[in-house]
Design an enzyme around this catalytic site. Structure first.
Site, PDB file in Angstrom:
ATOM      1  CD  GLN A   1      59.148  60.761  44.198  1.00  0.00           C
ATOM      2  OE1 GLN A   1      58.589  61.356  43.022  1.00  0.00           O
ATOM      3  NE2 GLN A   1      58.716  60.254  44.884  1.00  0.00           N
TER       4      GLN A   1
ATOM      5  CE1 TYR B   1      58.368  54.666  36.956  1.00  0.00           C
ATOM      6  CE2 TYR B   1      57.594  55.108  39.262  1.00  0.00           C
ATOM      7  CZ  TYR B   1      57.458  55.180  38.150  1.00  0.00           C
ATOM      8  OH  TYR B   1      56.229  55.588  37.430  1.00  0.00           O
TER       9      TYR B   1
ATOM     10  N   GLY C   1      47.882  63.565  48.544  1.00  0.00           N
ATOM     11  CA  GLY C   1      47.903  63.488  47.029  1.00  0.00           C
ATOM     12  C   GLY C   1      46.708  64.200  46.182  1.00  0.00           C
ATOM     13  NE  ARG C   2      44.105  59.887  44.658  1.00  0.00           N
ATOM     14  CZ  ARG C   2      43.175  58.903  45.085  1.00  0.00           C
ATOM     15  NH1 ARG C   2      42.431  58.407  44.440  1.00  0.00           N
ATOM     16  NH2 ARG C   2      43.434  58.426  46.222  1.00  0.00           N
TER      17      ARG C   2
HETATM   18  C1  LIG Z   1      48.596  62.142  38.923  1.00  0.00           C
HETATM   19  C2  LIG Z   1      49.450  61.372  39.974  1.00  0.00           C
HETATM   20  C3  LIG Z   1      50.740  61.720  39.895  1.00  0.00           C
HETATM   21  C4  LIG Z   1      51.682  60.962  40.600  1.00  0.00           C
HETATM   22  N1  LIG Z   1      52.973  61.098  40.366  1.00  0.00           N
HETATM   23  C5  LIG Z   1      53.973  60.377  41.514  1.00  0.00           C
HETATM   24  C6  LIG Z   1      55.266  60.448  41.394  1.00  0.00           C
HETATM   25  O1  LIG Z   1      55.833  61.342  40.490  1.00  0.00           O
HETATM   26  N2  LIG Z   1      56.082  60.151  42.187  1.00  0.00           N
HETATM   27  C7  LIG Z   1      55.386  59.382  43.555  1.00  0.00           C
HETATM   28  O2  LIG Z   1      56.251  58.796  44.223  1.00  0.00           O
HETATM   29  N3  LIG Z   1      54.348  59.087  43.530  1.00  0.00           N
HETATM   30  C8  LIG Z   1      53.409  59.636  42.415  1.00  0.00           C
HETATM   31  N4  LIG Z   1      52.050  59.646  42.605  1.00  0.00           N
HETATM   32  C9  LIG Z   1      51.443  58.794  44.114  1.00  0.00           C
HETATM   33  C10 LIG Z   1      51.152  60.035  45.087  1.00  0.00           C
HETATM   34  O3  LIG Z   1      52.315  60.623  45.352  1.00  0.00           O
HETATM   35  C11 LIG Z   1      50.382  59.211  46.094  1.00  0.00           C
HETATM   36  O4  LIG Z   1      51.126  58.495  46.803  1.00  0.00           O
HETATM   37  C12 LIG Z   1      49.083  58.840  45.761  1.00  0.00           C
HETATM   38  O5  LIG Z   1      48.241  59.640  44.779  1.00  0.00           O
HETATM   39  C13 LIG Z   1      48.145  58.315  46.886  1.00  0.00           C
HETATM   40  O6  LIG Z   1      47.728  59.623  47.763  1.00  0.00           O
HETATM   41  P1  LIG Z   1      46.126  60.176  47.451  1.00  0.00           P
HETATM   42  O7  LIG Z   1      45.357  58.990  48.013  1.00  0.00           O
HETATM   43  O8  LIG Z   1      46.490  61.153  48.831  1.00  0.00           O
HETATM   44  O9  LIG Z   1      45.942  60.563  46.279  1.00  0.00           O
HETATM   45  C14 LIG Z   1      51.097  60.311  41.699  1.00  0.00           C
HETATM   46  C15 LIG Z   1      49.688  60.173  41.938  1.00  0.00           C
HETATM   47  C16 LIG Z   1      48.754  60.748  41.121  1.00  0.00           C
HETATM   48  C17 LIG Z   1      47.159  60.873  41.249  1.00  0.00           C
END
Ligand SMILES: Cc1cc2nc3c(=O)[nH]c(=O)nc-3n(C[C@H](O)[C@H](O)[C@H](O)COP(=O)(O)O)c2cc1C
Length: 390
Positions: A116, A202, A359-360
């Site tokens: 990314q 961003y 994600g998480r």
């Molecule tokens: C610790 C952490 C770091 C993240 N870093 C990024 C990132 O670098 N780039 C991005 O587009 N989204 C980032 N996100 C968002 C995740 O890609 C994702 O969209 C978000 O966690 C929702 O998905 P989930 O509900 O499955 O966790 C981050 C999320 C978390 C929890």
């Protein structure tokens, strides 16, 4: 719980069908969502980073979108509430050797992986990062409107919205070239495509959003014109990497500067935002929302990924609360695993989106995809896991 599993066992298999994107075949529809870690010393991913992503591929994840990788422009990276010194780059011998190793380990485990590419734009804290002396850049030199509901701590909100000068043509060209260079490097070390971070306040999002883009030249104006800068990056990357590799584009309505911001309030407006990007060469729109199961616009249950697909005719990826009971930023209750996948699978079966990003839940359990397939109980994510090595 058992009931859910019995009901959706068959339709869960639907997520284990391959998807061809240009010359690349993804083994299944489960994608690791990009998540910043900051474990690449001096910007070069080491053996721990390779092992971290390899474990997710071994655990059945079809495609990994890496954490945000800084493009090699001095204004790209700073403190956005992260360990900025250990955010990876995709330039320089050590970084490229590190990524080559990451990619080959993920491939050996049967997964695909794309980086990314990230420029923090207005969210870069002035005076921080590997080049603390450079000024932060954004299209109109502003952070965004102040006094909105933000997702960042008060200390990180600037006192004055003006954080620098509007980007000059020279800086705009330099940043475009940095994206193109990193895309070239990505393909050279073996990545399977490119993802662009155009969300969350961003740089690319700063151009898309009227709250940060007040230009009246080629790079600003109405929605289509505000898409011109990211579209130019997509066009130039496409020209550089050729026709064989997919380009993913992440966008969001919400911004860290303004949680309630929107780029588009109707499907027609969304078509204005995404149309130029689709024409420029985007293959997959990654619609970043916190809850995949919410309708994007009044009067319809279709989510943002669904609308992105409808208005562009391109593939789309959903995300937000898959396998977990709380949206990102909602920490009022403890995280629990969610087993009622029926709403997700029904939307998938209806063709609303082509890929499901996790994600998480995938931080919590590297084998989440394999366990989802068999109905096994995953290790449950805890917010303290965000900085784990595993
Ligand atoms: C610790 C952490 C770091 C993240 N870093 C990024 C990132 O670098 N780039 C991005 O587009 N989204 C980032 N996100 C968002 C995740 O890609 C994702 O969209 C978000 O966690 C929702 O998905 P989930 O509900 O499955 O966790 C981050 C999320 C978390 C929890």
């Amino acid at each position: 719980m058992t009931d859910y599993l019995a009901i959706d066992a068959l339709s869960r298999e639907a997520l284990f069908t391959p998807l061809q994107l240009r010359d690349v075949v993804l083994p299944n529809r489960i994608v690791m969502s990009p998540m910043t870690r900051g474990f690449s010393p001096g910007g070069a991913p080491d053996e721990n980073v390779a092992a971290y992503y390899r474990r997710r591929a071994e655990g059945g994840t079809g495609l990994i979108v890496t954490e945000g990788v800084a493009v090699d422009h001095p204004t790209a990276l700073g403190d956005a509430g992260l360990q900025e010194q250990d955010v990876p780059y995709l330039a320089g011998d050590a970084s490229l050797a590190g990524w080559r190793n990451v990619v080959s380990q993920v491939h050996a485990a049967g997964g695909k992986i794309i980086p990314q590419l990230w420029h923090q734009g207005a969210m870069r804290k002035p005076g921080s990062g590997p080049f603390p002396d450079v000024r932060s850049v954004s299209p109109s030199g502003i952070w965004g409107p102040l006094g909105r509901m933000t997702s960042i701590d008060a200390a990180s909100v600037p006192a004055d919205s003006r954080i620098g000068e509007p980007m000059t043509e020279e800086v705009i060209e330099e940043v475009i070239e940095a994206f193109v260079r990193c895309a070239r490097n990505a393909i050279d070390v073996g990545f399977d495509g490119i993802a662009l971070h155009g969300a969350h306040g961003y740089l690319l999002d700063n151009f898309l959003w009227e709250g940060t883009n007040q230009r009246d030249d080629r790079w600003g104006g109405d929605r289509r014109r505000r898409s011109e800068f990211p579209a130019e990056i997509v066009r130039r990357i496409r020209r550089e990497i050729g026709e064989g590799f997919p380009i993913f584009f992440r966008f969001s309505q919400w911004k860290q500067q303004d949680f309630r911001a929107t780029l588009a309030d109707t499907p027609e407006e969304l078509a204005e935002v995404l149309g130029p990007l689709a024409e420029a060469g985007v293959d997959v729109f990654d619609a970043s929302v916190r809850y995949y199961n919410r309708g994007a616009f009044e009067g319809s249950p279709i989510n943002l990924a669904g609308w992105a697909k409808k208005v562009t005719g391109k593939a789309s990826m959903t995300v937000g609360g898959v396998g977990i009971n709380q949206g990102m930023y909602d920490r009022d209750k403890p995280a629990e695993a969610v087993f009622d996948y029926a709403p997700l699978l029904e939307r998938f079966a209806n063709g609303e989106f082509d890929l499901v990003a996790v994600g998480r839940a995938l931080i919590g359990d590297p084998a989440w995809a394999a366990k989802f397939r068999t109905g096994a109980f995953p290790r449950v994510y805890r917010s303290s896991d965000d900085r784990v090595l595993t």
